[in-house]
Motif scaffolding. Structure first.
Motif, PDB file in Angstrom:
ATOM      1  N   SER B 202       0.822  -1.206   0.000  1.00 22.91           N
ATOM      2  CA  SER B 202       0.000   0.000   0.000  1.00 22.91           C
ATOM      3  C   SER B 202       0.860   1.263   0.000  1.00 22.91           C
ATOM      4  CB  SER B 202      -0.964  -0.011   1.180  1.00 22.91           C
ATOM      5  OG  SER B 202      -0.271   0.190   2.369  1.00 22.91           O
ATOM      6  N   GLY B 203       2.009   1.210   0.683  1.00 26.05           N
ATOM      7  CA  GLY B 203       2.919   2.357   0.656  1.00 26.05           C
ATOM      8  C   GLY B 203       3.455   2.598  -0.736  1.00 26.05           C
ATOM      9  N   THR B 206       0.818   4.154  -2.791  1.00 25.49           N
ATOM     10  CA  THR B 206       0.724   5.575  -2.480  1.00 25.49           C
ATOM     11  C   THR B 206       1.754   6.363  -3.277  1.00 25.49           C
ATOM     12  OG1 THR B 206       0.056   4.990  -0.251  1.00 25.49           O
ATOM     13  CG2 THR B 206       0.727   7.255  -0.607  1.00 25.49           C
ATOM     14  N   ASN B 280      -6.686   8.455  -0.784  1.00 29.85           N
ATOM     15  CA  ASN B 280      -7.305   8.274   0.519  1.00 29.85           C
ATOM     16  C   ASN B 280      -7.778   6.844   0.728  1.00 29.85           C
ATOM     17  OD1 ASN B 280      -7.362  10.558   2.298  1.00 29.85           O
ATOM     18  ND2 ASN B 280      -8.289  11.630   0.590  1.00 29.85           N
ATOM     19  N   VAL B 283      -4.639   4.763   1.440  1.00 31.89           N
ATOM     20  CA  VAL B 283      -4.098   5.011   2.776  1.00 31.89           C
ATOM     21  C   VAL B 283      -5.024   4.425   3.842  1.00 31.89           C
ATOM     22  CG1 VAL B 283      -3.510   6.807   4.434  1.00 31.89           C
ATOM     23  CG2 VAL B 283      -2.837   7.048   2.054  1.00 31.89           C
ATOM     24  N   LYS B 284      -6.329   4.608   3.649  1.00 30.05           N
ATOM     25  CA  LYS B 284      -7.278   4.109   4.649  1.00 30.05           C
ATOM     26  C   LYS B 284      -7.228   2.593   4.759  1.00 30.05           C
ATOM     27  CE  LYS B 284     -10.651   7.604   5.419  1.00 30.05           C
ATOM     28  NZ  LYS B 284     -11.232   8.342   4.284  1.00 30.05           N
ATOM     29  N   ASP B 286      -4.736   0.851   4.342  1.00 28.24           N
ATOM     30  CA  ASP B 286      -3.525   0.541   5.071  1.00 28.24           C
ATOM     31  C   ASP B 286      -3.771   0.559   6.570  1.00 28.24           C
ATOM     32  OD1 ASP B 286      -0.899  -0.077   5.295  1.00 28.24           O
ATOM     33  OD2 ASP B 286      -0.226   1.999   5.348  1.00 28.24           O
TER      34      ASP B 286
END
Lengths: 289, 288
Positions: B202-203, B206, B280, B283-284, B286
């Motif tokens: 997920s990073g 991003t 978003n 990130v969420k 994550d």
């Protein structure tokens, strides 16, 4: 007895390793190439004459003094606006705000602001400051636009630094009878000063490199403005980046363009070094306690 | 004395609250301004003609305002930049985070930071002087200022974002994952690619999405290398992006043409909002 790694796996690993080395080499060489080429083409152009003169057809001089000064003015004015607002906003988020949802909403807004491309800021700045507020294309309109743009950076770094101030400081101060503002002014703010400084340095970096947002707000003039002129409306002036663009794209004078590029590269290098220093200090403080 | 202090406390409370909400105010301000100035032209031209019109001839006798060429150019340009920049950046990030000796890692990290600080006009200048002539020679074209040159410049410009964000993500994968995998007999390289990278997914995503945002919003550098003609996009044709469409005509535009430029900016803004939304969601996810 160690399990043998099959040939197929070995080849696969070796291949991936080679790919990684190649991509790192490509990136480092690219930076070296860019920097080397700018130095090669620009070094001859950066002379005292270039830096202390303004372009004049009559005298036949070319120079970038106006652009250097404009950049400086824009930095000062932008920070003068965005710093108080940004620090204030961070203080609100960290010290005053009680509603988690409100905090989340503000953080979402800040993220949105930091994702908006600079050309859109330029456009909105033009509509708002240049046309609606009748400031015309001027340094002050440019600075106001950049102030909105740099706000997220300052809010974020200040907020991060505020989080490292231990709660005990606040409680101690409040227990001694200090009001909330007195506590913030005397206890919290002095402890988060390095976060503010980091935010400033990062913002300066962004301001120095910005061009699209300034094109339609600060204008393209190359006149030297006195210290007391620059905050007047209607005083337009181009920053170093805008000047570079004009010299390279509109006039095809690549020698000056590369000289400016070299100056910008040097500035980037200095700003990077400073921000590293500030970040190291911030980090040291966080773990020191 | 006490009353004065109380008043000050209250006043500061109000001031800080005002500052706190200013970010929201600015977002609303930008959105409202873009909507108010962008919608009239879309209404006049018709949303279908505007978004899917294939011809942009704003200064012609009978002007035509179709921005499909800009939209497609921006999308193709970004996809191209991602296709080149992401594999390169990701491999570099993995190497820097996990494989590189300490000294070399620091060198690469500093190089990447410097790359991210270089102003976009400088990239544009380098592109104009080095890449455009190179593309012209290499592919035997009359002019090297085309989509391909722009993709190369954009790929370089998204590298720092992709690298630094995904490197941070890769580093924050717990060490136990790595140890467990190594103990089971996987080689270091296998561990990194099959365990650590998926864990940092997920990073890394991003980083890629941020790179896409940077690429789609870049104006000055692509303006200097893309040739700036409103063609339907093709790799070796001179093209115009959403951003450069706004930047190149704004200074001399008037009337409906000017309003149409605001509408282009509005479309660009919608693209950025979609990217933010995706960000978003990533990130969420994550956090869960």
């Amino acid at each position: 007895m160690t399990e043998k790694v099959s040939i197929k796996r070995k080849v696969k690993c070796a291949l991936l390793n080679i790919l990684m080395y190649i991509s790192c080499a490509v990136i480092c060489l690219m930076l070296a190439g860019i920097a080397g080429y700018i130095i090669y083409r620009g070094a001859g152009g950066v002379t005292v004459d270039l830096i202390v003169n303004k372009p004049s057809l009559l005298k036949g001089t070319i120079g970038i003094l106006p652009n250097i000064l404009n950049t400086l003015y824009i930095i000062i004015m932008t920070l003068a606006i965005s710093l108080p607002l940004g620090v204030g906003s961070a203080i609100y988020l960290n010290e005053y705000a009680k509603n988690k949802r409100v905090v989340r909403l503000i953080e979402l807004a800040t993220e949105t602001l930091s994702g908006i491309p600079s050309i859109i800021y330029g456009l909105v700045g033009m509509l708002l400051f240049v046309q609606l507020f009748k400031l015309e294309t001027s340094l002050i309109a440019g600075s106001l636009t950049l102030a909105i743009m740099t706000l997220p950076t300052i809010i974020r770094t200040t907020q991060e630094s505020l989080k490292t101030v231990p709660g005990g400081y606040r409680e101690g101060s409040l227990a001694l009878g200090a009001g909330k503002w007195y506590m913030i002014r005397t206890t919290v703010l002095p402890s988060c000063i390095d976060g503010v400084v980091t935010g400033c340095i990062l913002s300066i970096g962004r301001i120095v490199g910005e061009s699209a947002a300034l094109l339609f707000t600060a204008g393209m003039a190359n006149e030297v403005l006195g210290i007391f002129e620059f905050f007047k409306p209607k005083m337009s002036g181009s920053s170093l980046t805008v000047a570079l663009y004009m010299y390279a794209k509109e006039r095809g004078e690549f020698e000056i363009a590369f000289a400016i590029a070299l100056i910008l590269l040097a500035l980037t290098f200095i700003i990077n070094a400073l921000s590293k220093l500030a970040a190291a200090k911030l980090k040291g403080k966080g773990s020191g306690r | 004395m006490k009353r004065a202090a109380n008043f000050l406390e209250k006043a500061m409370n109000v001031i800080f609250t005002f500052c706190g909400f200013i970010a929201i105010a600015f977002v609303v301000l930008v959105t409202v301004f873009l909507l108010v100035s962008g919608i009239p032209a879309i209404k006049e031209i018709g949303i279908f003609n505007f978004l899917f019109g294939r011809v942009w001839a704003s200064t012609a006798q009978s002007p035509s305002y179709g921005i499909l060429p800009f939209i497609l150019t921006s999308v193709y340009g970004t996809v191209g930049a991602v296709l080149i920049g992401v594999p390169l950046g990701l491999l570099c990030a993995i190497f820097t985070a996990k494989m590189a000796p300490k000294g070399l890692g620091t060198v690469i990290r500093n190089a990447v930071d410097l790359l991210s600080g270089i102003p976009s006009v400088v990239y544009g200048l380098i592109g104009m002087i080095l890449i455009v002539p190179f593309v012209r020679e290499a592919f035997n074209l009359p002019d090297g200022a085309n989509l391909f040159s722009a993709i190369i410049v954009l790929a370089v410009m998204i590298l720092p974002t992709v690298i630094s964000v995904s490197e941070t993500a890769i580093r924050s994968v717990p060490r136990e994952y790595e140890e467990a995998s190594l103990a089971l007999g996987a080689t270091k390289t296998e561990t990194v690619f099959k365990i650590i990278v998926p864990a940092a997914k997920s990073g890394i995503l991003t980083g890629i999405v941020l790179g896409i945002g940077r690429s789609i919003g870049e104006a000055m550098a692509v303006m200097m290398v893309s040739g700036n003609v409103a063609n339907m996009p093709s790799l070796f044709k001179s093209v115009r992006f959403l951003t450069t469409a706004v930047a190149s005509e704004m200074s001399y535009s008037s009337g409906l043409q000017r309003q149409a430029l605001f509408s282009v900016a509005l479309v660009l803004f919608v693209f950025i909002l979609i990217i933010n939304l995706i960000l978003n969601l990533v990130v969420k996810k994550d956090v869960k």
